[in-house]
Design a protein around this motif. Structure first.
Motif, PDB file in Angstrom:
ATOM      1  N   PRO A 145       0.825  -1.208   0.000  1.00  0.00           N
ATOM      2  CA  PRO A 145       0.000   0.000   0.000  1.00  0.00           C
ATOM      3  C   PRO A 145       0.860   1.259   0.000  1.00  0.00           C
ATOM      4  CG  PRO A 145      -0.788  -1.586   1.627  1.00  0.00           C
ATOM      5  CD  PRO A 145       0.533  -2.085   1.134  1.00  0.00           C
ATOM      6  N   PRO A 146       0.322   2.359  -0.513  1.00  0.00           N
ATOM      7  CA  PRO A 146       1.093   3.604  -0.524  1.00  0.00           C
ATOM      8  C   PRO A 146       1.236   4.190   0.872  1.00  0.00           C
ATOM      9  CG  PRO A 146      -1.149   4.010  -1.269  1.00  0.00           C
ATOM     10  CD  PRO A 146      -1.009   2.523  -1.124  1.00  0.00           C
ATOM     11  N   THR A 147       2.292   4.963   1.068  1.00  0.00           N
ATOM     12  CA  THR A 147       2.486   5.647   2.346  1.00  0.00           C
ATOM     13  C   THR A 147       1.477   6.775   2.469  1.00  0.00           C
ATOM     14  OG1 THR A 147       4.830   5.127   2.340  1.00  0.00           O
ATOM     15  CG2 THR A 147       4.118   6.913   3.772  1.00  0.00           C
ATOM     16  N   ALA A 148       0.734   6.771   3.567  1.00  0.00           N
ATOM     17  CA  ALA A 148      -0.299   7.786   3.767  1.00  0.00           C
ATOM     18  C   ALA A 148       0.280   8.968   4.539  1.00  0.00           C
ATOM     19  CB  ALA A 148      -1.479   7.188   4.540  1.00  0.00           C
ATOM     20  N   PRO A 149      -0.222  10.179   4.284  1.00  0.00           N
ATOM     21  CA  PRO A 149       0.224  11.329   5.074  1.00  0.00           C
ATOM     22  C   PRO A 149      -0.223  11.192   6.513  1.00  0.00           C
ATOM     23  CG  PRO A 149      -1.662  11.913   3.709  1.00  0.00           C
ATOM     24  CD  PRO A 149      -1.243  10.535   3.282  1.00  0.00           C
ATOM     25  N   PRO A 150       0.478  11.825   7.454  1.00  0.00           N
ATOM     26  CA  PRO A 150       0.079  11.748   8.864  1.00  0.00           C
ATOM     27  C   PRO A 150      -1.351  12.250   9.065  1.00  0.00           C
ATOM     28  CG  PRO A 150       2.257  12.739   8.633  1.00  0.00           C
ATOM     29  CD  PRO A 150       1.675  12.652   7.251  1.00  0.00           C
ATOM     30  N   THR A 151      -2.050  11.598   9.977  1.00  0.00           N
ATOM     31  CA  THR A 151      -3.413  12.002  10.298  1.00  0.00           C
ATOM     32  C   THR A 151      -3.528  12.300  11.786  1.00  0.00           C
ATOM     33  OG1 THR A 151      -4.080   9.698  10.643  1.00  0.00           O
ATOM     34  CG2 THR A 151      -4.401  10.612   8.443  1.00  0.00           C
ATOM     35  N   THR A 152      -4.516  13.098  12.148  1.00  0.00           N
ATOM     36  CA  THR A 152      -4.761  13.418  13.547  1.00  0.00           C
ATOM     37  C   THR A 152      -5.380  12.215  14.243  1.00  0.00           C
ATOM     38  OG1 THR A 152      -5.154  15.731  12.979  1.00  0.00           O
ATOM     39  CG2 THR A 152      -5.974  14.978  15.119  1.00  0.00           C
ATOM     40  N   PRO A 153      -4.857  11.807  15.396  1.00  0.00           N
ATOM     41  CA  PRO A 153      -5.458  10.672  16.112  1.00  0.00           C
ATOM     42  C   PRO A 153      -6.939  10.908  16.380  1.00  0.00           C
ATOM     43  CG  PRO A 153      -3.340  11.256  17.080  1.00  0.00           C
ATOM     44  CD  PRO A 153      -3.665  12.331  16.085  1.00  0.00           C
ATOM     45  N   THR A 154      -7.758   9.983  15.927  1.00  0.00           N
ATOM     46  CA  THR A 154      -9.206  10.104  16.096  1.00  0.00           C
ATOM     47  C   THR A 154      -9.754   8.776  16.580  1.00  0.00           C
ATOM     48  OG1 THR A 154      -9.285  11.655  14.227  1.00  0.00           O
ATOM     49  CG2 THR A 154     -11.371  10.737  14.993  1.00  0.00           C
TER      50      THR A 154
ATOM     51  N   ARG B 147      -8.556   3.144  19.982  1.00  0.00           N
ATOM     52  CA  ARG B 147      -8.413   4.236  20.947  1.00  0.00           C
ATOM     53  C   ARG B 147      -7.728   5.452  20.340  1.00  0.00           C
ATOM     54  NH1 ARG B 147      -5.495   0.485  25.312  1.00  0.00           N
ATOM     55  NH2 ARG B 147      -4.343   0.085  23.368  1.00  0.00           N
ATOM     56  N   THR B 148      -7.004   5.242  19.232  1.00  0.00           N
ATOM     57  CA  THR B 148      -6.331   6.356  18.551  1.00  0.00           C
ATOM     58  C   THR B 148      -6.757   6.477  17.099  1.00  0.00           C
ATOM     59  OG1 THR B 148      -4.449   4.994  17.838  1.00  0.00           O
ATOM     60  CG2 THR B 148      -4.308   6.036  20.015  1.00  0.00           C
ATOM     61  N   GLY B 149      -7.281   5.391  16.515  1.00  0.00           N
ATOM     62  CA  GLY B 149      -7.604   5.393  15.101  1.00  0.00           C
ATOM     63  C   GLY B 149      -6.383   5.264  14.217  1.00  0.00           C
ATOM     64  N   GLN B 150      -5.241   4.909  14.782  1.00  0.00           N
ATOM     65  CA  GLN B 150      -3.999   4.786  14.030  1.00  0.00           C
ATOM     66  C   GLN B 150      -3.368   3.415  14.276  1.00  0.00           C
ATOM     67  OE1 GLN B 150      -1.750   8.282  15.342  1.00  0.00           O
ATOM     68  NE2 GLN B 150      -2.482   9.405  13.552  1.00  0.00           N
TER      69      GLN B 150
END
Length: 293
Positions: free
Chosen positions: A114-123, A227-230
């Motif tokens: 899979p492609p590298t995804a940009p950082p996301t805000t923990p949700t 708990r973080t969505g990451q």
């Protein structure tokens, strides 16, 4: 994990399904022919793959926000997902699909990394019971959410497969193993563990989950912490579980890696969990036992 080599009295069959290797074994002729078992598993792949836009699972996800008709089989799978969410204190939550996509897991691993995804805000992700409603023959997902049963299905299907094969059989679906009956020599079916040992299993399931495979980018992997969505970052990087069923071993292995040592201590106390083998980030591999298999 794989079912180890067998004597000549054991019939064996290997085929690719779910973008992974499936191994079937039966002491004597299987009650259901191996080719028929393969056909049934391929039908399940068509029904549950999130990478197929025409699958029943994808159609449910596309209908998020409204009641949608579903088959009895999918209804049973979603009931299982709700039960697992409760038993795992929401560490294994089937409604993680949007977070998987955000992490970069947007295509089947069989088509490449899979492609590298940009950082996301923990949700954080709410408990599954707040996102999924079931009625007879219908289901409704909260808007903006989708389900992925990849962390639940293979162990459950391995349990089904051994009932199709007969009273003395074993099945490995992408490394999730279920064994039924006394095995080739009467002392259980031999299962190769990731640590190189061979475990004899009679009427039980074995599953391994970890962050070492299916990785992409710097921190991307397929185990998402609700708990973080990451992607999770607990102190446990791999968990192998021996349990009463393959379905139980499957979700407990995932929950242990996601939740780390506190989750392992809690889940190891379950009566249907027989043994854990854990690899931690700071310690060498260790075995944590309730009782011998």
């Amino acid at each position: 994990m794989t079912v180890a080599h067998h004597p000549l009295s054991v019939q064996r069959y290997t085929c690719p399904v779910f973008t992974c290797e499936v191994t079937l074994a039966s002491h004597g002729p299987p009650a259901t022919p191996f080719t028929e078992v393969q056909r049934r598993l391929q039908a399940l792949d068509r029904r549950y793959s999130r990478f197929r836009p025409d699958s029943e699972l994808s159609q449910l996800n596309a209908a998020a926000g409204r009641w949608h008709p579903i088959s009895a089989d999918l209804h049973a799978m979603l009931r299982h997902a709700l039960a697992v969410a409760v038993a795992s204190a929401n560490l294994v939550n089937a409604a993680m699909l949007p977070r998987l996509l955000a992490a970069g897991y947007v295509r089947s691993w069989a088509t490449g990394t899979p492609p590298t995804a940009p950082p996301t805000t923990p949700t954080p992700v709410p408990p599954l019971a707040e996102l999924l409603e079931l009625r007879a023959h219908t289901a409704r997902l909260a808007p903006g959410y989708g389900v992925d049963v990849g962390a639940l299905a293979k162990g459950r299907w391995a349990d089904d497969v051994v009932t199709w094969l007969g009273p003395n059989a074993a099945a490995s679906i992408g490394g999730d193993v279920t064994c039924r009956g006394p095995g080739p020599n009467g002392d259980g079916w031999p299962v190769n563990l990731p640590n190189g040992n061979v475990l004899l299993v009679r009427d039980g399931g074995v599953a391994t989950s970890g962050t070492g495979k299916r990785r992409w980018g710097t921190d991307g992997h397929h185990l998402i912490d609700p708990r973080t969505g990451q992607p999770c970052a607990s102190d446990i990087t791999q968990s192998t579980v021996l349990a009463r069923t393959g379905a139980c071993a499957d979700w407990v292995a995932s929950a242990t890696v996601i939740g780390g040592s506190p989750a392992a201590a809690h889940l190891n106390a379950r009566a249907d969990v027989h043994r854990l083998w854990l690899i931690r980030t700071t310690n060498p591999p260790t075995g944590e036992r309730r009782h011998e298999p």
